[in-house]
Design a protein around this motif. Structure first.
Motif, PDB file in Angstrom:
ATOM      1  N   THR A  14       0.854  -1.198   0.000  1.00 57.07           N
ATOM      2  CA  THR A  14       0.000   0.000   0.000  1.00 57.07           C
ATOM      3  C   THR A  14       0.890   1.249   0.000  1.00 57.07           C
ATOM      4  OG1 THR A  14      -0.169  -0.099   2.423  1.00 57.07           O
ATOM      5  CG2 THR A  14      -1.927  -1.149   1.146  1.00 57.07           C
ATOM      6  N   ASN A  15       1.695   1.336  -1.047  1.00 54.86           N
ATOM      7  CA  ASN A  15       2.663   2.424  -1.130  1.00 54.86           C
ATOM      8  C   ASN A  15       1.977   3.772  -1.315  1.00 54.86           C
ATOM      9  OD1 ASN A  15       3.908  -0.168  -2.125  1.00 54.86           O
ATOM     10  ND2 ASN A  15       5.734   1.081  -1.876  1.00 54.86           N
ATOM     11  N   ILE A  16       2.551   4.791  -0.715  1.00 60.41           N
ATOM     12  CA  ILE A  16       2.040   6.151  -0.819  1.00 60.41           C
ATOM     13  C   ILE A  16       2.818   6.907  -1.891  1.00 60.41           C
ATOM     14  CG2 ILE A  16       1.654   8.307   0.435  1.00 60.41           C
ATOM     15  CD1 ILE A  16       1.736   6.520   3.000  1.00 60.41           C
ATOM     16  N   ILE A  17       4.130   6.744  -1.869  1.00 60.08           N
ATOM     17  CA  ILE A  17       5.011   7.370  -2.859  1.00 60.08           C
ATOM     18  C   ILE A  17       5.422   6.300  -3.865  1.00 60.08           C
ATOM     19  CG2 ILE A  17       7.227   8.514  -3.218  1.00 60.08           C
ATOM     20  CD1 ILE A  17       6.969   9.661  -0.395  1.00 60.08           C
ATOM     21  N   THR A  18       5.242   6.588  -5.125  1.00 66.89           N
ATOM     22  CA  THR A  18       5.541   5.579  -6.161  1.00 66.89           C
ATOM     23  C   THR A  18       6.720   5.938  -7.049  1.00 66.89           C
ATOM     24  OG1 THR A  18       3.950   6.615  -7.659  1.00 66.89           O
ATOM     25  CG2 THR A  18       3.132   4.842  -6.239  1.00 66.89           C
ATOM     26  N   GLY A  19       7.188   7.170  -6.974  1.00 68.60           N
ATOM     27  CA  GLY A  19       8.312   7.553  -7.824  1.00 68.60           C
ATOM     28  C   GLY A  19       8.593   9.034  -7.690  1.00 68.60           C
ATOM     29  N   GLU A  20       9.381   9.567  -8.604  1.00 71.74           N
ATOM     30  CA  GLU A  20       9.749  10.974  -8.579  1.00 71.74           C
ATOM     31  C   GLU A  20       9.189  11.697  -9.791  1.00 71.74           C
ATOM     32  OE1 GLU A  20      13.927  11.331  -8.221  1.00 71.74           O
ATOM     33  OE2 GLU A  20      13.981  10.630  -6.139  1.00 71.74           O
ATOM     34  N   THR A  21       8.886  12.975  -9.611  1.00 69.89           N
ATOM     35  CA  THR A  21       8.463  13.808 -10.728  1.00 69.89           C
ATOM     36  C   THR A  21       9.705  14.229 -11.515  1.00 69.89           C
ATOM     37  OG1 THR A  21       8.584  15.793  -9.361  1.00 69.89           O
ATOM     38  CG2 THR A  21       6.460  14.646  -9.455  1.00 69.89           C
ATOM     39  N   LYS A  22       9.516  14.917 -12.637  1.00 72.01           N
ATOM     40  CA  LYS A  22      10.630  15.289 -13.501  1.00 72.01           C
ATOM     41  C   LYS A  22      11.633  16.192 -12.824  1.00 72.01           C
ATOM     42  CE  LYS A  22       8.063  14.822 -17.827  1.00 72.01           C
ATOM     43  NZ  LYS A  22       7.551  15.532 -19.033  1.00 72.01           N
ATOM     44  N   ASP A  23      11.123  17.019 -11.883  1.00 70.88           N
ATOM     45  CA  ASP A  23      12.052  17.959 -11.227  1.00 70.88           C
ATOM     46  C   ASP A  23      12.714  17.348  -9.995  1.00 70.88           C
ATOM     47  OD1 ASP A  23       9.546  20.036  -9.507  1.00 70.88           O
ATOM     48  OD2 ASP A  23      10.000  17.902  -9.396  1.00 70.88           O
ATOM     49  N   GLY A  24      12.455  16.044  -9.759  1.00 70.34           N
ATOM     50  CA  GLY A  24      13.128  15.360  -8.657  1.00 70.34           C
ATOM     51  C   GLY A  24      12.349  15.283  -7.390  1.00 70.34           C
ATOM     52  N   GLY A  25      11.174  15.925  -7.318  1.00 74.14           N
ATOM     53  CA  GLY A  25      10.363  15.876  -6.116  1.00 74.14           C
ATOM     54  C   GLY A  25       9.555  14.586  -6.056  1.00 74.14           C
ATOM     55  N   ALA A  26       9.211  14.160  -4.858  1.00 71.72           N
ATOM     56  CA  ALA A  26       8.402  12.938  -4.696  1.00 71.72           C
ATOM     57  C   ALA A  26       6.970  13.209  -5.117  1.00 71.72           C
ATOM     58  CB  ALA A  26       8.448  12.466  -3.247  1.00 71.72           C
ATOM     59  N   GLN A  27       6.303  12.173  -5.643  1.00 68.67           N
ATOM     60  CA  GLN A  27       4.897  12.329  -6.017  1.00 68.67           C
ATOM     61  C   GLN A  27       4.023  11.328  -5.303  1.00 68.67           C
ATOM     62  OE1 GLN A  27       4.603  11.613 -10.209  1.00 68.67           O
ATOM     63  NE2 GLN A  27       4.745   9.424 -10.006  1.00 68.67           N
TER      64      GLN A  27
END
Length: 479
Positions: free
Chosen positions: A466-479
């Protein structure tokens, strides 16, 4: 090699672990999820029933009466939120008043104390917000409300301190027996034990059939609920039931130990893992609830949830040692009053193990008490001392429930550590308030990652996956 393996870490499995921890027995609890009490134990009405409803002579009747008393003792000893507020079974017609008389007689036969039937005047005096259509009620003052997941956690934690092991994220795949030793196949290898206690909840029939002939069948039954904001928490003073029917105890309206109001459940066949809520189910609950308490403001609902009951066609607990497989004990069909009965059932399970040949030598020194610092309930002087000892207790993280960073950190380092945001919630209430973690959730996630030294993206909401964060946006921030 273990003396006893307990399959399932719900309220029943944790109760058995707690009782076995008092003896020189090497015991292990095997649980497929990443925490204890994440199945039916965390999703039910949270009622410690009086014992007037089960049919006389059933295991439900026997253990409900015993468990009602023992639960109160344990909650006090283990610092678990519990309140004895009593229950009212409300009748809305002359025909239903006859049901109250039947429940009264049944309760007396079962040994329930202090039962009486209130007339409309007495009912209105005690419950001014009850419906004008209510004509009478059965009063059962021995009924209580509890935090079921905290109850299970308390017994689990104390059992760990007394030497019981917990293997989480460990799913049972098969069971065989060789030379009087049970070999339990799991996703993490084989576990060997001399005795097995099957407390697998809605999967208890499947676990039983891994090793034995089919003797009972679980027919999962889902119930949906509303959890209301604390603004609704004082609407009623007792647990308000309607007259029971063939589907169960019906829709209730009740305060919770944390000051909210719980409304539900309905009753519908389901899959064992179906905890979804539906418009139809919630509409049914709402319609039935306002029959008892018309003034419920459903705009103050802060959460909907569902739990699945481990129901059987026999409508009684299935507690016995398998006739052909000595040492295999089933503890199945633990539907309501399963929560009320679990701790009493556990004591008899220990006796059954002893009668089956398990050596039961009592330990001389055991941990049998527990204390939790709940910052919001402390005096100013007690708060000051706690903050002086640990400054983290001076930082409020969850403003809805006044939960500090110190309490969250403590939850992450208890005998069974929290490893998810909801696991923290179950231990210290962070995220349990009106915003349901909307504001404090990200901060709790950061504290978990920091304390457990894991990446932020690996912190789940609840169960694994049940992950909340799945990856990074293009600018490096968490999504």
């Amino acid at each position: 090699m273990y003396d006893v393996a307990i399959i399932g870490a719900g309220i029943t499995g944790c109760s058995i672990a707690y009782e076995l921890g008092k003896y020189n027995v090497k015991a292990v609890v095997i649980e497929k999820e990443n925490d204890v009490s994440v199945g039916t134990t965390k999703a039910n009405s949270a009622i410690i029933h009086g014992g007037y409803d089960p049919k006389p002579g059933t295991l439900m009747a026997k253990y409900n009466i015993q468990g009602n008393k023992y639960t109160k003792e344990l909650c006090k000893k283990l610092d678990v939120p519990f309140k004895q507020i009593g229950a009212l079974v409300v009748a809305f017609s002359e025909e239903e008043k006859k049901t109250l008389e039947e429940l009264l007689e049944r309760g007396k036969e079962n040994g329930v104390p202090d039962l009486e039937i209130w007339d409309q005047k007495k009912l209105r005096e005690e419950e001014p917000n009850i419906s004008d259509e209510a004509v009478a009620a059965l009063s059962s003052p021995n009924v209580g409300i509890v935090s079921p997941w905290e109850f299970a956690l308390a017994m689990a934690e104390v059992s760990v301190e007394n030497g019981v092991e917990f293997k989480l994220n460990t799913e049972v795949k098969g069971i065989s027996k060789e030379n009087d030793v049970f070999k339990i196949e799991t996703n993490n290898g084989v576990i060997e034990a001399g005795y097995v206690c099957n407390a697998a909840g809605v999967y208890a029939d499947k676990v039983n059939e891994m090793c034995n002939e089919k003797t009972f069948e679980i027919t999962p039954n889902k119930g949906e609920y509303y959890l209301m904001d604390k603004s609704q928490g004082t609407l009623v003073n007792h647990v308000i039931f309607q007259c029971p029917n063939e589907k169960g105890k019906g829709v209730l309206v009740s305060p919770t130990v944390h000051g909210n109001l719980i409304v539900g459940p309905d009753s519908q066949p389901s899959a064992a893992n179906d905890v979804s809520t539906t418009r139809e189910g919630l509409d049914f609950v709402r319609t039935k609830a306002v029959k008892s308490v018309p003034g419920i403001n459903f705009r103050e609902s802060i959460r909907n949830f569902a739990g699945v009951r481990a129901r059987t066609k026999m409508h009684d607990f299935q507690i016995y040692e398998d006739k052909k497989n000595k040492g295999f004990i089933n503890v199945g069909g633990m539907e309501s009053p399963g929560l009320s009965s679990a701790c009493a059932v556990a004591r008899d399970i220990v006796k059954m193990l002893g009668n089956s040949g398990l050596s039961l030598e009592e330990k001389k020194n055991i941990v049998d008490e527990r204390h939790i610092d709940r910052f919001k309930h402390l005096s100013h002087e007690e708060r000051a001392k706690l903050v002086e000892k640990d400054p983290a207790y001076g930082k409020i993280i969850c403003r809805c429930e006044t939960i500090t960073e110190g309490e969250i950190v403590h939850a992450l380092h208890r005998p069974i550590p929290a490893t998810s945001i909801d696991a923290v919630k179950r231990r210290c209430n962070a995220g349990m308030g009106r915003c349901q973690g909307g504001f404090c959730g990200p901060r709790v996630q950061e504290i978990i990652a920091r304390e457990l030294n894991i990446p932020l993206a690996e912190v789940p909401q609840d169960r694994l996956g049940t992950n909340i964060i799945t990856g990074e946006t293009k600018d490096g921030g968490a999504q």
